[in-house]
Scaffold this active site. Structure first.
Site, PDB file in Angstrom:
ATOM      1  N   ARG A 138      -5.347   5.995  26.101  1.00  0.00           N
ATOM      2  CA  ARG A 138      -6.249   5.914  24.930  1.00  0.00           C
ATOM      3  C   ARG A 138      -5.880   6.883  23.816  1.00  0.00           C
ATOM      4  NH1 ARG A 138      -9.918   5.833  29.238  1.00  0.00           N
ATOM      5  NH2 ARG A 138     -10.489   3.702  29.822  1.00  0.00           N
ATOM      6  N   LYS A 160      -0.917   3.296  10.024  1.00  0.00           N
ATOM      7  CA  LYS A 160      -0.978   1.904  10.486  1.00  0.00           C
ATOM      8  C   LYS A 160       0.096   1.692  11.535  1.00  0.00           C
ATOM      9  CE  LYS A 160      -2.980  -0.845   6.772  1.00  0.00           C
ATOM     10  NZ  LYS A 160      -2.765  -2.044   5.926  1.00  0.00           N
ATOM     11  N   GLU A 202       9.503  -0.819  -2.748  1.00  0.00           N
ATOM     12  CA  GLU A 202       8.226  -0.128  -2.497  1.00  0.00           C
ATOM     13  C   GLU A 202       8.099   1.111  -3.388  1.00  0.00           C
ATOM     14  OE1 GLU A 202       5.655  -1.018  -0.648  1.00  0.00           O
ATOM     15  OE2 GLU A 202       6.391  -2.443   0.832  1.00  0.00           O
ATOM     16  N   LYS A 244       0.935   7.475  -1.687  1.00  0.00           N
ATOM     17  CA  LYS A 244       0.402   6.877  -0.460  1.00  0.00           C
ATOM     18  C   LYS A 244      -0.595   7.822   0.208  1.00  0.00           C
ATOM     19  CE  LYS A 244       0.956   3.977   3.370  1.00  0.00           C
ATOM     20  NZ  LYS A 244       1.743   2.954   4.034  1.00  0.00           N
ATOM     21  N   GLU A 254      -9.001   1.228   5.438  1.00  0.00           N
ATOM     22  CA  GLU A 254      -9.036   0.025   4.613  1.00  0.00           C
ATOM     23  C   GLU A 254     -10.436  -0.570   4.559  1.00  0.00           C
ATOM     24  OE1 GLU A 254      -6.001  -2.791   5.910  1.00  0.00           O
ATOM     25  OE2 GLU A 254      -4.966  -2.417   4.045  1.00  0.00           O
ATOM     26  N   ARG A 259      -7.572   1.292  -0.354  1.00  0.00           N
ATOM     27  CA  ARG A 259      -6.257   1.209   0.275  1.00  0.00           C
ATOM     28  C   ARG A 259      -5.553  -0.108  -0.062  1.00  0.00           C
ATOM     29  NH1 ARG A 259      -4.224   3.728   6.038  1.00  0.00           N
ATOM     30  NH2 ARG A 259      -2.158   2.843   5.921  1.00  0.00           N
ATOM     31  N   ASN A 263      -1.203  -2.959  -1.513  1.00  0.00           N
ATOM     32  CA  ASN A 263      -0.734  -4.319  -1.269  1.00  0.00           C
ATOM     33  C   ASN A 263      -0.323  -5.057  -2.531  1.00  0.00           C
ATOM     34  OD1 ASN A 263      -0.817  -4.765   1.638  1.00  0.00           O
ATOM     35  ND2 ASN A 263      -2.972  -4.208   1.404  1.00  0.00           N
ATOM     36  N   HIS A 266       2.114  -7.800  -2.322  1.00  0.00           N
ATOM     37  CA  HIS A 266       2.296  -8.105  -0.902  1.00  0.00           C
ATOM     38  C   HIS A 266       1.686  -9.429  -0.458  1.00  0.00           C
ATOM     39  CE1 HIS A 266       3.884  -4.085  -0.680  1.00  0.00           C
ATOM     40  NE2 HIS A 266       4.090  -4.188   0.610  1.00  0.00           N
ATOM     41  N   HIS A 270       4.195 -11.595   1.536  1.00  0.00           N
ATOM     42  CA  HIS A 270       4.010 -12.092   2.901  1.00  0.00           C
ATOM     43  C   HIS A 270       4.177 -13.605   2.962  1.00  0.00           C
ATOM     44  CE1 HIS A 270       1.455  -8.257   3.764  1.00  0.00           C
ATOM     45  NE2 HIS A 270       2.740  -8.053   3.991  1.00  0.00           N
ATOM     46  N   HIS A 283      12.144  -6.995   3.351  1.00  0.00           N
ATOM     47  CA  HIS A 283      10.756  -6.826   2.933  1.00  0.00           C
ATOM     48  C   HIS A 283      10.647  -6.319   1.486  1.00  0.00           C
ATOM     49  CE1 HIS A 283       6.488  -6.195   3.117  1.00  0.00           C
ATOM     50  NE2 HIS A 283       6.627  -4.906   2.859  1.00  0.00           N
TER      51      HIS A 283
END
Lengths: 378, 378
Positions: A138, A160, A202, A244, A254, A259, A263, A266, A270, A283
């Site tokens: 955990r 993330k 980015e 960031k 988020e 946040r 994106n 993005h 995506h 990417h």
């Protein structure tokens, strides 16, 4: 939410170590940006972690010998027990089965709750090893050592972590903050040209969404950047990490919407990646094209003027990034965009620029405007 | 850290709904304990969750038709879209592969970040569905509806979720708090006798570690409890949940050592379960035997007197729980205890009672005393 050490001098990049702090109460940590600093890693890790007796270095077969072995040696020199595991390179390693294999290796290596994971690699390694660290008993501590420009300025910062399901990327994971992010630009010396340029996608994003001064600096210094001049590279990474860290400090999970500004480009990217087939574009390349689509959508919705798109186009082009995508297919992209994780109740939402350095979250956007923006970017 | 509603009357158990609050800042939630309350579930869920448009009921094949279907119907009545998935009964379902199957089903059912998991079952379902909720898109909300006494008083409260590796139980997971715990004692009507009695092992544990008054109440009321008289059962569950909520509120992530008191008897119990083969004993039975070993160890270390063991023995025996285990093998158990997750640097540590209602964490315990305590419990 961000503190800069005095040796971080933005208008005159320095070759000294730069430290960017991510302020998240008891989950705060430091991002170190420097060059050729392998010998300093072990003491920095010890300082960030306090007690550390067992480290599991999780790396990518492609960077194992080049970079991970040296860091493992440094840790062993200060008396840390080190185990090392190299994951096959590439996105397929972000699978549930690789996740299980990794966890079983961690257990077999005698890991307990005081053990520490050190992730040495690009985004795939950071995401996979980070989720393994988040889940083992955990949650155990972990350190990010990104070895691609993309991972340095994006995935290694902000907590993330995650893996893929067969039909959906990053669908399973955790928000789990590292105890330290260790960026050594020396590792970029072996990064292929296309990967490096992709990372710049980015970097430029941060200028558009959050930092007009940095965008101007990029307009003036792109040549030094693509020549990989160390001071320019360190500066661009530090400035990107600063943006960031700011955003993550304000909206770790988020939940507030803040946040989401990360994106920018993005939602389109995506959809491009999914419909073009993963691997066709890198990417950062998809993000560059996505930013072009988003800027066109913003113009269409009268949120910004043509000049923003022109400056963005010029900078992307100077850096060697794509500014159009011949195979973009609006009909195929639209359904993918509607399934995006950030979609609320099936409505299309976008992060759109209002001026260089500033973006807004725009909800319930008309489909035909989206299609137009895609078709103008072919 | 705990607030009790005015209708919770401890010295005179009431059949009305009892609410126990788990106080964890923005992760606080309520445990409702009541009987025959299926018709009230949907509105309670709505109140706890706010907006809820899509629910995934995850249940156990054994309780699916008996209990899960009815709750799903109640949710549908208030206009919620409900999907339902029944996992095969038993511990093997807490595998990485079942975890992946479940996540893929969640994705296919159209789940997004606003979807809610409702776990209807015993500890296996709560742990598995809870970890799936913790991990899907890095975390969605979930509701615990425990259907075994053991899950009601232990695993459904406190946010521990997780799955097993082939060689180690609960090795992978997350601390992920539910938004609501819904306990309806009506479901105990179909619980087999041995499962019910097993649950009492954990109930008695709370008396020993935290609540001398409750222990006395158990000594006076065990007969009503094993007869499953509803007021007594509701009271025992509420009082157990109150103790657990207290401890979890003080040490959510098991970092201060406080939460470790919940492991009274468990270091022995885990070793008994592992060496006897999982399935030989039920968990609460192993805990009962482990508590006997721990009490004997405490006497040996002069932490408490013989009277504590005598009272504990009598209560366990009255409730139909085992007080010895003929096949306990100290030589086999010792290595397992040294691998326990709670072990620090290989040293044996135990939660040991000083008097009824109070325990201490005792580190670096001599092996021979541990072996003696095991051998006296055969």
């Amino acid at each position: 939410m961000l503190t800069l050490h005095s040796n971080m001098v933005f208008d005159s990049p320095s070759s000294d170590a730069t430290a960017v702090e991510v302020q998240l109460a008891d989950r705060s940590y430091t991002i170190f940006i420097q060059s050729d600093a392998q010998a300093k890693f072990a003491s920095a890790a010890k300082q960030a972690l306090g007690d550390v007796s067992h480290v599991m270095v999780i790396t990518d077969e492609a960077v194992d010998k080049k970079w991970a072995t040296g860091l493992a040696d440094e840790l062993q020199k200060i008396g840390v027990r080190v185990d090392k595991y190299a994951v096959p390179s590439g996105e397929p390693s972000k699978s549930v089965s690789q996740f299980e294999t990794l966890l079983q290796w961690m257990l077999a290596s005698g890991a307990d709750r005081r053990s520490v994971v050190v992730a040495v690699g690009g985004g795939v390694i950071g995401d996979l090893a980070g989720f393994a660290a988040a889940s083992f008993t955990r949650g155990i501590r972990f350190v990010q050592v990104p070895t691609s420009l993309l991972a340095m300025v994006d995935s290694s910062v902000g907590g993330k972590t995650g893996i893929n399901l067969p039909t959906a990327k990053n669908m399973v994971g955790a928000f789990w903050q590292p105890s330290l992010v260790w960026i050594d630009t020396q590792v970029l010396s072996t990064l292929p040209e296309r990967d490096f340029i992709s990372g710049l996608g980015e970097v430029i994003k941060y200028g558009v969404i959050d930092d007009a001064d940095f965008f101007e600096w990029l307009e003036a210094n792109w040549q030094a950047l693509i020549n990989r001049e160390n001071e320019a590279v360190c500066f661009a990474i530090a400035r990107s990490c600063q943006s960031k860290a700011n955003v993550v400090g304000e909206d770790e999970r988020e939940t507030s919407g803040r946040r989401a500004i990360l994106n920018y480009g993005h939602t389109f990217a995506h959809a491009i990646e999914a419909t073009a087939g993963y691997g066709t574009l890198m990417h950062g390349e998809a993000v560059a094209i996505g930013m072009q689509m988003a800027a066109r959508l913003a113009i269409e919705l009268e949120l910004c003027g043509q000049q923003l798109l022109d400056r963005q186009t010029a900078l992307l082009q100077n850096c060697g990034l794509p500014i159009v995508f011949d195979d973009a297919n609006a009909d195929a992209m639209l359904p993918v965009m509607k399934r995006d994780k950030k979609v609320a109740h099936g409505k299309l939402r976008f992060i759109l620029p209002t001026k260089i350095g500033s973006v807004d979250l725009v909800g319930d956007v008309d489909e035909s405007a989206v299609v137009d923006a895609i078709r103008k970017t072919i």
